[in-house]
Design an enzyme around this catalytic site. Structure first.
Site, PDB file in Angstrom:
ATOM      1  N   HIS A 175     -10.651 -11.422  55.948  1.00 32.08           N
ATOM      2  CA  HIS A 175     -11.611 -11.718  55.172  1.00 32.08           C
ATOM      3  C   HIS A 175     -12.385  -9.611  54.459  1.00 32.08           C
ATOM      4  O   HIS A 175     -11.473  -9.585  55.207  1.00 32.08           O
ATOM      5  CB  HIS A 175     -13.217 -12.515  54.940  1.00 32.08           C
ATOM      6  CG  HIS A 175     -13.538 -11.655  56.553  1.00 32.08           C
ATOM      7  ND1 HIS A 175     -12.845 -12.337  57.826  1.00 32.08           N
ATOM      8  CD2 HIS A 175     -14.392 -10.851  56.557  1.00 32.08           C
ATOM      9  CE1 HIS A 175     -13.186 -11.268  58.687  1.00 32.08           C
ATOM     10  NE2 HIS A 175     -14.391 -10.325  58.546  1.00 32.08           N
ATOM     11  N   ILE A 176     -12.742  -9.675  53.540  1.00 32.88           N
ATOM     12  CA  ILE A 176     -13.088  -8.792  53.027  1.00 32.88           C
ATOM     13  C   ILE A 176     -14.464  -9.075  52.343  1.00 32.88           C
ATOM     14  O   ILE A 176     -14.644  -9.948  51.631  1.00 32.88           O
ATOM     15  CB  ILE A 176     -12.629  -7.898  52.543  1.00 32.88           C
ATOM     16  CG1 ILE A 176     -12.217  -8.214  50.979  1.00 32.88           C
ATOM     17  CG2 ILE A 176     -11.481  -6.342  52.749  1.00 32.88           C
ATOM     18  CD1 ILE A 176     -11.322  -7.526  49.554  1.00 32.88           C
ATOM     19  N   TYR A 210     -14.109   1.028  51.441  1.00 29.19           N
ATOM     20  CA  TYR A 210     -13.838   0.230  51.721  1.00 29.19           C
ATOM     21  C   TYR A 210     -12.797   1.082  52.334  1.00 29.19           C
ATOM     22  O   TYR A 210     -11.729   0.172  53.472  1.00 29.19           O
ATOM     23  CB  TYR A 210     -12.930  -0.354  50.895  1.00 29.19           C
ATOM     24  CG  TYR A 210     -11.357  -1.176  50.973  1.00 29.19           C
ATOM     25  CD1 TYR A 210     -11.690  -2.272  51.044  1.00 29.19           C
ATOM     26  CD2 TYR A 210     -10.656  -0.844  50.334  1.00 29.19           C
ATOM     27  CE1 TYR A 210     -10.455  -3.773  50.996  1.00 29.19           C
ATOM     28  CE2 TYR A 210      -9.353  -1.729  50.177  1.00 29.19           C
ATOM     29  CZ  TYR A 210      -9.607  -2.964  50.213  1.00 29.19           C
ATOM     30  OH  TYR A 210      -8.701  -3.383  50.971  1.00 29.19           O
ATOM     31  N   THR A 248     -12.866   1.002  56.395  1.00 33.33           N
ATOM     32  CA  THR A 248     -13.329   0.187  56.590  1.00 33.33           C
ATOM     33  C   THR A 248     -11.685  -0.082  57.204  1.00 33.33           C
ATOM     34  O   THR A 248     -12.012  -0.604  58.679  1.00 33.33           O
ATOM     35  CB  THR A 248     -13.824  -1.062  56.188  1.00 33.33           C
ATOM     36  OG1 THR A 248     -13.238  -1.787  55.327  1.00 33.33           O
ATOM     37  CG2 THR A 248     -15.258  -0.582  55.681  1.00 33.33           C
ATOM     38  N   ASP A 262      -2.502  -9.403  43.472  1.00 30.35           N
ATOM     39  CA  ASP A 262      -2.383  -9.859  41.978  1.00 30.35           C
ATOM     40  C   ASP A 262      -3.440 -11.313  42.669  1.00 30.35           C
ATOM     41  O   ASP A 262      -3.958 -12.092  41.540  1.00 30.35           O
ATOM     42  CB  ASP A 262      -1.587 -10.536  41.315  1.00 30.35           C
ATOM     43  CG  ASP A 262      -0.575 -11.932  41.875  1.00 30.35           C
ATOM     44  OD1 ASP A 262      -1.045 -12.493  42.800  1.00 30.35           O
ATOM     45  OD2 ASP A 262      -0.038 -12.064  40.371  1.00 30.35           O
ATOM     46  N   THR A 263      -4.987 -11.127  43.326  1.00 30.05           N
ATOM     47  CA  THR A 263      -6.098 -11.393  43.376  1.00 30.05           C
ATOM     48  C   THR A 263      -6.860 -11.630  42.423  1.00 30.05           C
ATOM     49  O   THR A 263      -6.932 -10.106  41.970  1.00 30.05           O
ATOM     50  CB  THR A 263      -6.333 -11.383  44.669  1.00 30.05           C
ATOM     51  OG1 THR A 263      -6.591 -10.087  45.191  1.00 30.05           O
ATOM     52  CG2 THR A 263      -5.387 -11.858  46.109  1.00 30.05           C
TER      53      THR A 263
END
Ligand code: NDP
Length: 283
Positions: free
Chosen positions: A114-115, A177, A180, A213-214
């Site tokens: 998850h992010i 980001y 992290t 490609d999400t």
């Protein structure tokens, strides 16, 4: 010459890797998967289901998780449960692991994927956002792994951590980001050493992904980068194979590994080349 040699080595490694992956090893495997309601996590859920795994899915949106669960059942999941949880809350990771252990009777895989919501933009000074993102993308990973280590150790299991190229090479528009993801590499690569030094049989696989490609990644990067996105189902499979074969690191697409090597070997002008892939106008 260097590129040619590394290409040959990569080809041999890919051939060997393909041979060692046995999909049957995942039949009945007990998996806790985070960020499973969308994107790469959702695709991983479908692969694990097809391989006949027993799965606990987690993310925040219950209705979406329910839909993923339904599809997993049609694909062949042996057992499947879900638990909605927000990983910005420090108490959630332990609860989620307890739930999974109680439902499945133990864990063979913990897949941390998850992010939190990511802004693909230049640093504008929001320190509080960075603190929050560290909680979601890093501290919750540490807490989930810590809570799951006893059961993973008992079952000679695997910890799979999904990271990014921006966790190996700093890139623009990703300050918080990227921080992290670098933190994940530092923590989990150090933990891997310690587990080996203590003869604790838990593998740690760090997955380095390029642009995939999400929906969220495409939306974030639209018009801002000159890069082609790779397909999420393939990325998901590469992660699963890497975890199942207990690789230390997975690079997807495969050539990212060479990019990381060249990055270290050829320090001159590399930053300028990298910036040429980003759309921006200087003031
Ligand atoms: P998505 O944005 O598509 O999915 C993120 C997932 O995390 C969703 O299931 C979302 O579900 C969940 N999530 C979001 N916020 C929280 C929260 N506060 N607590 C718990 N769960 C949360 O991400 P991708 O599939 O694109 O990325 C998956 C992984 O791959 C990430 O680790 C990412 O860094 C990595 N990666 C992706 C790349 C890409 O181009 N897509 C490139 C490099 C790495 P919900 O909203 O229901 O909570």
């Amino acid at each position: 010459k260097v590129l040619c040699a590394t290409g040959i080595i990569a080809g041999l490694l890919a051939f060997f890797w393909k041979d060692t992956f046995n999909p049957e090893s995942l039949s009945g495997a007990r998996v806790l998967l985070t960020g499973a309601s969308a994107g790469i996590g959702e695709q991983m859920a479908y692969h694990y289901a097809k391989f006949g795994a027993e799965i606990v899915l987690t993310a925040r949106r219950e209705a979406v998780l329910q839909k993923v669960v339904e599809k997993c059942l049609t694909l062949g999941a042996k057992k499947i449960f879900y638990i909605p949880a927000d990983m910005s809350s420090p108490s959630e990771p332990e609860k989620v692991v307890q739930f999974a252990v109680q439902k499945l009777g133990g864990l063979d895989y913990l897949v941390l994927n998850h992010i939190g919501v990511t802004h693909f933009q230049m640093w504008a000074g929001d320190v509080e956002y960075t603190r929050w993102l560290m909680q979601v993308n890093f501290f919750s990973y540490v807490a989930l792994a810590t809570a799951a280590l006893p059961t993973l150790e008992k079952n000679r299991g695997s910890l799979v951590v999904v990271s990014s190229l921006t966790g190996k090479i700093p890139t623009p528009f990703t300050t918080s980001y990227s921080a992290t993801k670098f933190a994940l590499d530092g923590f989990f690569s150090s933990l891997r050493h310690e587990l080996i030094m203590q003869n604790r049989n838990v593998s740690v696989t760090l997955c380095i992904l390029g642009l995939i490609d999400t929906d969220t990644a495409l939306e974030n990067t639209r018009g801002k980068v000159h890069l082609t996105a790779s397909p999420a189902p393939e990325a998901a499979l590469a992660i699963i194979r890497g975890g199942a074969t207990r690789l230390q690191e997975v690079f997807y697409p495969w050539w990212l590994q060479h990019m990381c090597c060249l990055w270290v070997l050829l320090p001159n002008d590399r930053d300028q080349v990298l910036r040429s892939y980003y759309n921006y106008s200087s003031p």
